[in-house]
Design a protein around this motif. Sequence first.
Motif, PDB file in Angstrom:
ATOM      1  N   UNK A 151       0.887  -1.359  -0.028  1.00 43.92           N
ATOM      2  CA  UNK A 151      -0.062   0.003  -0.119  1.00 43.92           C
ATOM      3  C   UNK A 151       0.844   1.312  -0.001  1.00 43.92           C
ATOM      4  N   UNK A 152       2.001   1.175   0.647  1.00 39.02           N
ATOM      5  CA  UNK A 152       2.857   2.253   0.668  1.00 39.02           C
ATOM      6  C   UNK A 152       3.713   2.744  -0.185  1.00 39.02           C
ATOM      7  N   UNK A 153       4.301   1.798  -0.968  1.00 43.54           N
ATOM      8  CA  UNK A 153       5.250   1.722  -2.081  1.00 43.54           C
ATOM      9  C   UNK A 153       4.707   2.702  -3.111  1.00 43.54           C
ATOM     10  N   UNK A 154       3.440   2.574  -3.572  1.00 39.21           N
ATOM     11  CA  UNK A 154       3.045   3.307  -4.765  1.00 39.21           C
ATOM     12  C   UNK A 154       2.812   4.669  -4.329  1.00 39.21           C
ATOM     13  N   UNK A 182      15.291   4.599  -1.516  1.00 38.36           N
ATOM     14  CA  UNK A 182      16.039   3.498  -1.764  1.00 38.36           C
ATOM     15  C   UNK A 182      16.512   2.676  -0.679  1.00 38.36           C
ATOM     16  N   UNK A 183      16.421   3.392   0.498  1.00 39.09           N
ATOM     17  CA  UNK A 183      16.409   2.706   1.739  1.00 39.09           C
ATOM     18  C   UNK A 183      15.186   2.005   2.270  1.00 39.09           C
ATOM     19  N   UNK A 184      14.209   2.619   1.978  1.00 37.34           N
ATOM     20  CA  UNK A 184      12.841   2.305   2.411  1.00 37.34           C
ATOM     21  C   UNK A 184      12.565   0.937   1.677  1.00 37.34           C
ATOM     22  N   UNK A 185      13.093   1.006   0.173  1.00 41.35           N
ATOM     23  CA  UNK A 185      12.939  -0.137  -0.692  1.00 41.35           C
ATOM     24  C   UNK A 185      13.557  -1.225  -0.316  1.00 41.35           C
TER      25      UNK A 185
END
Length: 186
Positions: A151-154, A182-185
Amino acid sequence: MGMDLTVFMVDWAQLSAIPVEHRIGRLEDMAWPGEFGDVHDGGPEQSHGWLWPPGQAPAWCAVYSFLTTTGAHMPHVRAGAAWADIRPLADAPVREVMDSFLGGLIWDADQVDALAAAGGVFPLVADRWRPHVLLVCLPEAVAGKARAWERVEPCLEELSGPFAAECDGWAGRPDTFEDFVALLRE
């Protein structure tokens, strides 16, 4: 020498079969086996993502190798500080789902000790000179983390404005919004 992050993924049935007081040592042995100690230290060509230990034994444990930080502690602390700064500026739906994703991944040390004691996953650390900060995401919570990330990535691009307003140019924050994402991903 500094602090680093080591992220494990384990088969809960295997880990829970090990006495609590031996679990940390067993994870260390699985992640960095003596005879293969250099496998995860491949220099510039080091792999990133989930690394499974070499050998003949069934792999029930993997270690995550960060691409952008190599597990260094400070980039994660800075990303957490950036989230704290931009959180009030994020739209409520994005804020709620990001909180759901990060909850238990970024956690106050007192809560970590309470979780470890209550859940009995790992023993509490008695040696203040060699502290272990353990964050545990139990198997029943993993699916919720995955749903929160989906839900958050987009919505991550929606945080670029708040990041620019609160974090650009501040020491102790990620250098760029792209570094933060990038760190979150990872």
